[in-house]
Design an enzyme around this catalytic site. Structure first.
Site, short mmCIF file in Angstrom:
data_model
loop_
_atom_site.label_atom_id
_atom_site.label_comp_id
_atom_site.label_asym_id
_atom_site.label_seq_id
_atom_site.Cartn_x
_atom_site.Cartn_y
_atom_site.Cartn_z
N CYS A 1 34.24 13.68 46.82
CA CYS A 1 33.61 13.36 48.10
C CYS A 1 34.51 13.78 49.26
O CYS A 1 34.05 13.95 50.38
CB CYS A 1 33.26 11.88 48.19
SG CYS A 1 34.69 10.79 48.13
N GLY B 1 24.20 4.37 46.48
CA GLY B 1 24.86 3.37 47.30
C GLY B 1 23.90 2.63 48.20
O GLY B 1 24.00 1.40 48.38
N LYS C 1 31.84 -1.25 35.26
CA LYS C 1 30.86 -0.32 34.71
C LYS C 1 31.24 1.09 35.18
O LYS C 1 30.89 1.52 36.26
CB LYS C 1 29.45 -0.69 35.18
CG LYS C 1 28.36 0.38 35.02
CD LYS C 1 28.10 0.73 33.58
CE LYS C 1 26.91 1.70 33.48
NZ LYS C 1 27.21 3.05 34.02
N GLY D 1 30.20 6.46 44.63
CA GLY D 1 29.25 7.40 44.05
C GLY D 1 28.36 8.00 45.11
O GLY D 1 28.75 8.12 46.28
N SER D 2 27.17 8.36 44.72
CA SER D 2 26.26 9.08 45.62
C SER D 2 25.73 8.18 46.73
O SER D 2 25.61 6.96 46.58
CB SER D 2 25.08 9.66 44.83
OG SER D 2 24.18 8.64 44.45
N GLU E 1 25.76 17.96 50.51
CA GLU E 1 26.91 17.91 49.61
C GLU E 1 26.56 18.59 48.29
O GLU E 1 25.60 18.21 47.61
CB GLU E 1 27.31 16.46 49.35
CG GLU E 1 28.56 16.32 48.52
CD GLU E 1 28.97 14.88 48.29
OE1 GLU E 1 30.17 14.63 48.14
OE2 GLU E 1 28.08 14.00 48.28
N GLU F 1 31.68 3.39 48.83
CA GLU F 1 32.33 4.67 49.15
C GLU F 1 31.40 5.75 48.61
O GLU F 1 31.22 5.88 47.40
CB GLU F 1 33.70 4.77 48.48
CG GLU F 1 34.40 6.10 48.78
CD GLU F 1 35.63 6.32 47.91
OE1 GLU F 1 36.37 7.28 48.20
OE2 GLU F 1 35.83 5.58 46.95
#
Length: 386
Positions: free
Chosen positions: A279, A228, A170, A223-224, A378, A245
């Site tokens: 990231c 996560g 996905k 992702g974020s 971030e 991650e």
């Protein structure tokens, strides 16, 4: 262009469609069939059935199929890179690197097909011995971001396949065109039906269905941090194996004896490569006082000369951000920084590039206090705090 979902070796249309646009021009790039939760069931069913035979294919033969995928990726590298740039905006040199990472990963993991080694171990019982062999887990669900739309998936897909697992991928709805084109390579290489499946959909429903499905035994997400954490909670309830991650707030440390030219080159790339949408981007520069003035002067001078534009142009150094929402979010962070007392040395504004696209001026801030928003959060854009 039109793209569909890929389930059980077939390209599957959907009841609804969504669009992907070129962030540099705001022009329509492709119409995309939207996957539904029912497609998750179909993909899981296909992957579960395919696992029965795929797990029995000798690992060296699975590796040879990955070598074939790597060969096809090499042949299609330039076309894929150009589509990648159109889909998410990064400059063409970076897009080529994105595809190259997948090529390298295909060959690397292809070699692992002949290194699926187990081990023997001594045991305390007489006339007995112990051994361990590698056994595939089953159906693997992968959820990946838009900023490295081929590289990051390749880090997950190839290890899963060579180990004998089947995959449901996905990708981000921001990059459906390049994702589908990537899957076409697997189809051309002859990956058996059901072994590799693709679900394209905006929103969270399809991803949630994939994460919570009891037959999906392994999950890998990039992702974020917020998303996560939610995936970790869901996966834990079903004792799934999980790889995450997530976000970062990386710093570069510069000491007084540093090489100024090297500092400048490295910092510009780390802060503004991929338009800061990584990231691993460096969004903080921590500099000793003795060299701080020279570093700021050099960075401001070089930042002012960076060329923004459509990433397909070879001379462009900074492409657009991914969409209008990202552009607004970045500018909001910049405004917060100014309100909190930081001083903008350069940038700090939406950039006009021929009146189209989602461009933000590379931005340097000075006087950023520890604990402030710019120092702590971030931003995921071309903003560097000194």
């Amino acid at each position: 262009m039109e793209f569909k979902n890929y389930i059980n070796g077939k390209w599957v249309d959907g009841k609804n469609r969504f669009q992907t646009i070129n962030p540099a021009s705001e022009e329509l790039l492709a119409e995309v069939a939207q996957a539904e939760t029912s497609d998750v069931e179909a993909a899981v069913g296909a992957a579960t059935e395919a696992f029965k035979s795929w797990r029995l294919v000798p690992a060296p033969l699975r590796g040879e199929l990955l070598f074939k995928i790597g060969d096809i990726l090499k042949q299609k590298k330039e076309d894929l890179a150009r589509l990648l740039t159109q889909d998410m905006g990064k400059v063409i040199s970076e897009a080529r690197g994105d595809v190259q990472e997948a090529i390298d990963m295909a060959y690397f993991m292809g070699g692992e097909g002949r290194r699926m080694l187990g081990y023997t171990a001594p045991v305390e019982m007489p006339n007995k011995f112990g051994m361990a062999v590698r056994d595939p887990a089953g159906v693997v669900g992968l959820i990946t971001p838009w900023n490295f739309p081929i590289a990051v998936p390749s880090w997950k897909i190839f290890p899963a396949l060579v180990a004998g697992n089947t995959v449901i991928w996905k990708p981000s709805p921001e990059t459906p065109a390049i994702s589908a084109a990537f899957v076409q390579v697997f189809e051309e290489a002859g990956v058996p039906a059901g072994v590799f499946n693709l679900l394209l959909a905006p929103g969270a429903e399809v991803a949630k269905a994939l994460v919570s499905h009891p037959e999906v035994r392994v999950l890998s997400f990039t992702g974020s941090t917020t998303t996560g954490r939610a995936i970790a909670e869901s996966a834990a309830r079903l004792n799934k194996k999980l790889s995450l991650e997530m976000g970062g707030k990386n710093a570069i440390l510069v000491l007084d004896d540093a090489n100024l030219e090297l500092v400048t080159d490295a910092t510009l790339w780390a802060a503004f490569g991929t338009t800061g949408q990584r990231c691993t981007a460096a969004s903080r520069l921590i500099v000793q006082k003795g060299i701080a003035g020279k570093v700021k002067e050099a960075l401001v001078e070089r930042t002012r000369t960076l060329k923004l534009g459509n990433g397909l142009e070879e001379t462009v150094e900074i492409g657009p951000v991914i969409n209008k929402a990202a552009l607004d979010r970045i500018h909001n962070y910049v405004q917060i920084g100014l309100q909190e007392g930081a001083r903008a040395l350069v940038g700090a504004s939406v950039a006009d590039v021929n009146g189209k696209g989602f461009f933000y001026s590379p931005t340097l801030f000075d006087g950023v206090r520890p604990g402030s928003t710019l120092e702590a959060e971030e931003i995921f854009g071309p903003v560097l705090a000194i």
